[in-house]
Motif scaffolding. Structure first.
Motif, PDB file in Angstrom:
ATOM      1  N   VAL A 105       0.834  -1.198   0.000  1.00 38.50           N
ATOM      2  CA  VAL A 105       0.000   0.000   0.000  1.00 38.50           C
ATOM      3  C   VAL A 105       0.872   1.252   0.000  1.00 38.50           C
ATOM      4  CG1 VAL A 105      -1.663   1.354   1.333  1.00 38.50           C
ATOM      5  CG2 VAL A 105      -2.012  -1.101   1.020  1.00 38.50           C
ATOM      6  N   ALA A 106       1.952   1.246   0.766  1.00 40.97           N
ATOM      7  CA  ALA A 106       2.870   2.394   0.774  1.00 40.97           C
ATOM      8  C   ALA A 106       3.426   2.629  -0.632  1.00 40.97           C
ATOM      9  CB  ALA A 106       3.997   2.170   1.777  1.00 40.97           C
ATOM     10  N   GLU A 107       3.734   1.558  -1.333  1.00 42.58           N
ATOM     11  CA  GLU A 107       4.238   1.663  -2.708  1.00 42.58           C
ATOM     12  C   GLU A 107       3.143   2.204  -3.637  1.00 42.58           C
ATOM     13  OE1 GLU A 107       7.349   1.354  -5.459  1.00 42.58           O
ATOM     14  OE2 GLU A 107       7.375   1.176  -3.285  1.00 42.58           O
ATOM     15  N   ILE A 108       1.929   1.711  -3.484  1.00 43.05           N
ATOM     16  CA  ILE A 108       0.801   2.207  -4.286  1.00 43.05           C
ATOM     17  C   ILE A 108       0.642   3.707  -4.067  1.00 43.05           C
ATOM     18  CG2 ILE A 108      -1.715   2.172  -4.537  1.00 43.05           C
ATOM     19  CD1 ILE A 108      -1.497  -0.887  -3.757  1.00 43.05           C
ATOM     20  N   PHE A 109       0.621   4.123  -2.812  1.00 38.92           N
ATOM     21  CA  PHE A 109       0.425   5.539  -2.494  1.00 38.92           C
ATOM     22  C   PHE A 109       1.579   6.401  -2.987  1.00 38.92           C
ATOM     23  CE2 PHE A 109      -2.538   4.744   1.410  1.00 38.92           C
ATOM     24  CZ  PHE A 109      -3.550   4.340   0.564  1.00 38.92           C
ATOM     25  N   SER A 110       2.807   5.882  -2.944  1.00 39.93           N
ATOM     26  CA  SER A 110       3.949   6.687  -3.399  1.00 39.93           C
ATOM     27  C   SER A 110       3.925   6.873  -4.920  1.00 39.93           C
ATOM     28  CB  SER A 110       5.279   6.080  -2.950  1.00 39.93           C
ATOM     29  OG  SER A 110       5.597   4.943  -3.708  1.00 39.93           O
ATOM     30  N   GLN A 111       3.362   5.916  -5.641  1.00 41.38           N
ATOM     31  CA  GLN A 111       3.312   5.990  -7.102  1.00 41.38           C
ATOM     32  C   GLN A 111       2.040   6.644  -7.631  1.00 41.38           C
ATOM     33  OE1 GLN A 111       3.984   2.174  -8.975  1.00 41.38           O
ATOM     34  NE2 GLN A 111       5.687   1.695  -7.611  1.00 41.38           N
ATOM     35  N   ASN A 112       1.032   6.770  -6.794  1.00 39.38           N
ATOM     36  CA  ASN A 112      -0.291   7.214  -7.250  1.00 39.38           C
ATOM     37  C   ASN A 112      -0.888   8.242  -6.299  1.00 39.38           C
ATOM     38  OD1 ASN A 112      -0.990   5.130  -9.532  1.00 39.38           O
ATOM     39  ND2 ASN A 112      -0.170   3.915  -7.841  1.00 39.38           N
ATOM     40  N   LYS A 113      -0.520   9.477  -6.450  1.00 34.36           N
ATOM     41  CA  LYS A 113      -1.084  10.549  -5.623  1.00 34.36           C
ATOM     42  C   LYS A 113      -2.474  10.894  -6.141  1.00 34.36           C
ATOM     43  CE  LYS A 113       2.883  10.961  -3.520  1.00 34.36           C
ATOM     44  NZ  LYS A 113       3.100  10.124  -2.386  1.00 34.36           N
ATOM     45  N   GLY A 114      -3.293  11.449  -5.275  1.00 32.22           N
ATOM     46  CA  GLY A 114      -4.614  11.895  -5.688  1.00 32.22           C
ATOM     47  C   GLY A 114      -5.702  11.412  -4.756  1.00 32.22           C
ATOM     48  N   SER A 115      -6.942  11.551  -5.216  1.00 28.45           N
ATOM     49  CA  SER A 115      -8.099  11.140  -4.421  1.00 28.45           C
ATOM     50  C   SER A 115      -8.423   9.676  -4.709  1.00 28.45           C
ATOM     51  CB  SER A 115      -9.298  12.039  -4.722  1.00 28.45           C
ATOM     52  OG  SER A 115      -9.615  12.014  -6.098  1.00 28.45           O
ATOM     53  N   TYR A 116      -8.891   8.977  -3.674  1.00 27.78           N
ATOM     54  CA  TYR A 116      -9.111   7.536  -3.729  1.00 27.78           C
ATOM     55  C   TYR A 116     -10.499   7.143  -3.239  1.00 27.78           C
ATOM     56  CZ  TYR A 116      -4.222   6.064  -4.395  1.00 27.78           C
ATOM     57  OH  TYR A 116      -2.977   5.815  -4.900  1.00 27.78           O
ATOM     58  N   TYR A 117     -10.898   5.976  -3.703  1.00 25.82           N
ATOM     59  CA  TYR A 117     -12.106   5.288  -3.236  1.00 25.82           C
ATOM     60  C   TYR A 117     -11.717   3.830  -3.028  1.00 25.82           C
ATOM     61  CZ  TYR A 117     -16.681   2.967  -3.627  1.00 25.82           C
ATOM     62  OH  TYR A 117     -17.790   2.197  -3.404  1.00 25.82           O
ATOM     63  N   ILE A 118     -12.069   3.296  -1.858  1.00 27.66           N
ATOM     64  CA  ILE A 118     -11.829   1.881  -1.559  1.00 27.66           C
ATOM     65  C   ILE A 118     -13.074   1.354  -0.854  1.00 27.66           C
ATOM     66  CG2 ILE A 118     -10.464   0.216  -0.233  1.00 27.66           C
ATOM     67  CD1 ILE A 118      -8.084   2.082  -0.475  1.00 27.66           C
ATOM     68  N   SER A 119     -13.546   0.176  -1.253  1.00 24.85           N
ATOM     69  CA  SER A 119     -14.694  -0.416  -0.562  1.00 24.85           C
ATOM     70  C   SER A 119     -14.361  -1.831  -0.116  1.00 24.85           C
ATOM     71  CB  SER A 119     -15.935  -0.409  -1.462  1.00 24.85           C
ATOM     72  OG  SER A 119     -15.787  -1.295  -2.537  1.00 24.85           O
ATOM     73  N   GLU A 120     -15.030  -2.233   0.954  1.00 22.59           N
ATOM     74  CA  GLU A 120     -14.883  -3.578   1.484  1.00 22.59           C
ATOM     75  C   GLU A 120     -16.275  -4.123   1.794  1.00 22.59           C
ATOM     76  OE1 GLU A 120     -12.064  -0.647   2.496  1.00 22.59           O
ATOM     77  OE2 GLU A 120     -13.599  -1.037   3.990  1.00 22.59           O
ATOM     78  N   LEU A 121     -16.443  -5.431   1.656  1.00 19.97           N
ATOM     79  CA  LEU A 121     -17.678  -6.053   2.109  1.00 19.97           C
ATOM     80  C   LEU A 121     -17.781  -5.841   3.618  1.00 19.97           C
ATOM     81  CD1 LEU A 121     -17.465  -9.417   0.141  1.00 19.97           C
ATOM     82  CD2 LEU A 121     -19.117  -7.571  -0.264  1.00 19.97           C
ATOM     83  N   VAL A 122     -18.942  -5.420   4.099  1.00 17.16           N
ATOM     84  CA  VAL A 122     -19.125  -5.147   5.525  1.00 17.16           C
ATOM     85  C   VAL A 122     -18.741  -6.366   6.358  1.00 17.16           C
ATOM     86  CG1 VAL A 122     -20.878  -4.718   7.298  1.00 17.16           C
ATOM     87  CG2 VAL A 122     -20.832  -3.318   5.229  1.00 17.16           C
ATOM     88  N   GLN A 123     -19.068  -7.562   5.867  1.00 16.21           N
ATOM     89  CA  GLN A 123     -18.770  -8.787   6.609  1.00 16.21           C
ATOM     90  C   GLN A 123     -17.272  -9.112   6.665  1.00 16.21           C
ATOM     91  OE1 GLN A 123     -21.094 -10.494   8.381  1.00 16.21           O
ATOM     92  NE2 GLN A 123     -22.387  -8.785   7.782  1.00 16.21           N
TER      93      GLN A 123
END
Length: 162
Positions: A105-123
């Protein structure tokens, strides 16, 4: 331990297809919406779009050059309200609990700045907890909402990485 992202080329799509089956198998513990097919695997119904459409970036997650998982990031035209969507994020069992996901995730964030959306199944409480811990560790403020998507209750977060 060196964790890095490697963009997946079309000649490696069968490797990704195999990883997707494992990922969807894991998710099937939290939803009845995922069923095994007649050939004994789980299928991502939009898999072919990954290489057919712009705005989809699949990457392997590697640890010391060993395959450890994958991430699928969506951008425009698949998203209009944020810059990036982490659509799928998967770490193979042997690499879980060792800081690989956090480093990826740190690598993702360092390569991809900007606004994000992430979703997870509530369960999927493990995933929900993981992402909230990530936001805390990175000092990221986020907004969170719950809604029904494709018949499944999900929790989602929006935030900015600068």
């Amino acid at each position: 331990m060196k964790v890095n992202l490697e963009k997946i080329k079309p000649d490696k799509k069968e490797v990704l297809r195999n990883l997707y089956s494992l990922y969807l198998h894991d998710l099937s513990a939290y939803t009845e919406g995922l069923q095994i097919n007649d050939s004994g695997s789980y299928e991502f119904d939009s898999f072919s779009l990954i290489w057919e459409k712009e705005g989809i970036t699949p990457s392997f997650i590697k640890v010391d050059e060993k395959l450890a998982g994958f991430v699928l990031i969506l951008e425009a035209p698949f998203t209009t309200k944020v810059d990036k969507v982490i659509n799928d994020f998967f770490i193979l069992n042997p690499f879980r609990g060792k800081g690989v996901a956090k480093a990826a995730v740190a690598e993702i964030f360092s390569q991809n700045k900007g606004s994000y959306y992430i979703s997870e199944l509530v369960q999927n409480k493990t995933a929900v907890h993981f992402w909230k811990k990530i936001y805390q560790q990175h000092g990221i403020g986020f907004e969170e909402h719950t809604e029904v998507q494709d018949g499944e209750e999900v929790v989602y977060q929006t935030f900015v990485v600068s």
